[in-house]
Design a protein around this motif. Structure first.
Motif, PDB file in Angstrom:
ATOM      1  N   VAL A 281     100.015  76.760  47.785  1.00  0.00           N
ATOM      2  CA  VAL A 281      99.136  77.496  46.870  1.00  0.00           C
ATOM      3  C   VAL A 281      97.739  77.634  47.466  1.00  0.00           C
ATOM      4  N   ILE A 282      97.201  76.544  48.002  1.00  0.00           N
ATOM      5  CA  ILE A 282      95.861  76.585  48.599  1.00  0.00           C
ATOM      6  C   ILE A 282      95.825  77.578  49.752  1.00  0.00           C
ATOM      7  N   GLU A 284      97.730  80.264  50.251  1.00  0.00           N
ATOM      8  CA  GLU A 284      97.801  81.651  49.773  1.00  0.00           C
ATOM      9  C   GLU A 284      96.506  82.063  49.093  1.00  0.00           C
ATOM     10  N   VAL A 285      95.893  81.166  48.323  1.00  0.00           N
ATOM     11  CA  VAL A 285      94.661  81.507  47.611  1.00  0.00           C
ATOM     12  C   VAL A 285      93.508  81.712  48.593  1.00  0.00           C
ATOM     13  N   ILE A 286      93.376  80.815  49.559  1.00  0.00           N
ATOM     14  CA  ILE A 286      92.292  80.961  50.543  1.00  0.00           C
ATOM     15  C   ILE A 286      92.471  82.246  51.338  1.00  0.00           C
ATOM     16  N   TYR A 287      93.706  82.520  51.759  1.00  0.00           N
ATOM     17  CA  TYR A 287      93.951  83.744  52.522  1.00  0.00           C
ATOM     18  C   TYR A 287      93.628  84.977  51.680  1.00  0.00           C
ATOM     19  N   LEU A 288      93.987  84.933  50.394  1.00  0.00           N
ATOM     20  CA  LEU A 288      93.699  86.060  49.503  1.00  0.00           C
ATOM     21  C   LEU A 288      92.205  86.255  49.323  1.00  0.00           C
ATOM     22  N   VAL A 289      91.483  85.150  49.123  1.00  0.00           N
ATOM     23  CA  VAL A 289      90.030  85.246  48.930  1.00  0.00           C
ATOM     24  C   VAL A 289      89.361  85.790  50.190  1.00  0.00           C
ATOM     25  N   VAL A 290      89.763  85.282  51.344  1.00  0.00           N
ATOM     26  CA  VAL A 290      89.170  85.766  52.597  1.00  0.00           C
ATOM     27  C   VAL A 290      89.458  87.247  52.797  1.00  0.00           C
ATOM     28  N   LEU A 319      94.658  78.679  59.762  1.00  0.00           N
ATOM     29  CA  LEU A 319      94.632  78.033  58.461  1.00  0.00           C
ATOM     30  C   LEU A 319      95.975  77.372  58.155  1.00  0.00           C
ATOM     31  N   GLN A 320      97.054  78.050  58.494  1.00  0.00           N
ATOM     32  CA  GLN A 320      98.386  77.502  58.240  1.00  0.00           C
ATOM     33  C   GLN A 320      98.603  76.213  59.022  1.00  0.00           C
TER      34      GLN A 320
END
Length: 528
Positions: A281-282, A284-290, A319-320
């Motif tokens: 979840v973290i 996907e959320v960080i990637y989405l925000v970026v 990040l992954q």
């Protein structure tokens, strides 16, 4: 005659008792067949039921033979069966028969009450299921609701009959150990049943929330991002399923004294599952925000967009790896394993591997230079390769740490190691010329041909946004034996030269043929 009647009565009583036991086994196995945690197949249930019933009937048959043989032996000794049987009955305390009669009466009563109660519960379950589906027909999954209420009824039914059997064993004054083991079985049944019921409820709730999120998502609220994160829903269901199974296994092991110590691992496994889910979840959320921040600005130039499209996949990979490494270390700590010796050993192995993997290091370093010195970006049309090797060309689809993926105009995907890129020709920097060479006869009026080409260039500029400047005649390129070769240049946007070259060739042939000018051949090339 009396002896024969007594023998028939005893054999009949044995037959009735064992037929009742066979009926009870058959119904218990039907209940187990509906208990989904066991995952029995119908064929296996039939085989098991047939074998158990056959065994019970065989024991009853053997007991009947034993009774007949025993009675025949008594008759042979001259005993009066009626008197002998009455003497055996008199030896049993009178209170036993009273207790047995009361116990049987209580058993019959509780069975009748349980059957009637289950009928009422089934009726209420159908009403509740119908009302739940009518609350909001377009949000919840009707199949999930039906599955939940059917599972609820099956759990209540199974638990009720086990409770009835426990009470019957107490009414009939069976040994206390029977009740104790039955209580353990009931607790295990309820733990597993309630766990599976919660799983059904969670599935119904998640499906409902999923449908509501899709319905009420709009560009004006945060739910607009839900479509990008919806692929996590199946993963969430699997994680919750594993957590519930672990909880059930932990509680079940606590009921069995011999394996109760194994329950300590349950909490650790649940922590590991939670860490894995939260890490996904973290990520996907960080990637989405970026991604949202990077592309929030609307007025991006093509170069800026290409640069950001290049860096985002690289950021995603880094990040992954970072999150996976952090989760791996956290899992080791959860399992009470000190990661320091493992990391130290990995560092030594990494040094040894690094000394023997110079090509890998070269590829990674070359990849960083390609990105930081801006040789090419995702979406650029490039030619690359060493002079002595095959040159590759096409559109850059991805730049990774070790390799670059280039899509050839013919469609094939070419994967080249960054360390082997060699010299690079980038056709996507600022502009490029679409170069077309036109062959005309010696007797052609060159001034008229130039005018025709320039008019074609102006028409092309007016109708194609990719053309930056009209077509110009660069001059006579070569003198052939019977013709002249004219060189034309058209300034176009980066990477659009091949398309414009094809369009120009078609327009040249069409117009020059209409004007009566012979065009025996034409060929194209390009340069920046």
């Amino acid at each position: 005659m009396n002896n024969l009647l007594i023998i028939l009565a005893e054999v009949g009583l044995v037959i009735v008792i064992f037929l009742f036991i066979a009926w009870l086994i058959a119904n218990l196995l039907k209940i187990l067949a509906k208990f989904s945690i066991l995952n029995f197949e119908n064929n296996r249930i039939r085989i098991l039921r047939r074998n158990l019933i056959g065994l019970v009937l065989l024991v009853g048959f053997l007991l009947c033979i034993f009774l007949v043989a025993g009675n025949v032996f008594l008759i042979y000794r001259g005993e009066d069966l009626q008197q002998y049987t009455l003497d055996l009955i008199r030896r049993i305390p009178s209170g036993f028969w009273v207790t047995l009669g009361i116990g049987i009466a209580k058993c019959v009563g509780i069975i009748i009450v349980a059957a009637l109660g289950l009928k009422v519960i089934q009726y209420c379950q159908k009403i509740a299921s119908t009302r739940a589906k009518n609350i909001d027909k377009s949000t919840a999954d009707d199949e999930s609701i039906d599955a939940f209420f059917n599972a609820l009824y099956q759990r209540i039914k199974g638990g009720t009959w086990i409770w009835v059997i426990i009470n019957c064993s107490q009414f009939l004054k069976l040994p206390v150990i029977v009740s104790e083991y039955l209580y353990i079985g009931l607790r295990i049944y309820l733990i597993i049943g309630v766990g599976l019921l919660i799983l059904k409820a969670i599935a119904a709730i998640v499906d409902t929330l999923d449908a509501l999120s899709v319905r009420y998502s709009s560009p004006d609220n945060l739910l607009r991002f839900y479509d990008r994160l919806q692929h996590l829903i199946p993963f969430l269901k699997r994680c919750l399923e594993f957590v519930l199974y672990v909880c059930m296994a932990t509680l079940v092991t606590q009921q069995i004294e011999s394996i109760a110590k194994m329950s300590d691992f349950g909490l650790r496994i649940i922590k590991i599952i939670a860490m894995i889910f939260l890490s996904q979840v973290i990520f996907e959320v960080i990637y989405l925000v970026v991604e949202e921040i990077v592309f929030k600005e609307q007025n991006l130039t093509d170069i800026q967009r290409s640069r950001r499209l290049t860096l985002i996949p690289l950021f995603r990979s880094l990040l992954q790896y970072l999150i996976y490494f952090t989760v791996g270390i956290s899992i080791l700590y959860t399992l009470d394993i000190n990661p320091a010796p493992i990391l130290a050993g990995a560092g030594i192995v990494g040094i040894a591997v690094g000394l023997g993997a110079q090509a890998l290091i070269n590829d990674i370093v070359s990849g960083f230079f390609i990105l930081f010195e801006n040789y090419y970006l995702v979406g650029d049309y490039v030619e690359a390769g060493k002079a002595e090797e095959k040159v590759v060309e096409g559109v850059v689809e991805a730049i990774e740490l070790r390799t670059t993926r280039i899509r050839h105009p013919n469609g094939q995907l070419q994967i080249i190691r960054n360390g082997e890129m060699g010299s690079i020709t980038n056709y996507s920097k600022e502009y490029i010329f679409a170069l077309v060479e036109v062959v005309v006869p010696y007797d052609a009026n060159l001034g008229h041909v130039y005018q025709i080409i320039e008019k074609i260039g102006q028409h092309l500029k007016a109708n194609y946004l990719d053309v930056l400047e009209p077509t110009q005649v660069d001059g006579i390129e070569t003198l052939g034996e019977s013709n002249l070769m004219l060189r034309t240049l058209t300034k176009v946007k980066p990477g659009k030269h091949l398309q414009i070259q094809r369009i120009l060739r078609k327009m040249f042939i069409k117009v020059l043929l209409q004007k009566g000018i012979l065009v025996p051949a034409s060929r194209e090339s390009s340069e920046d």
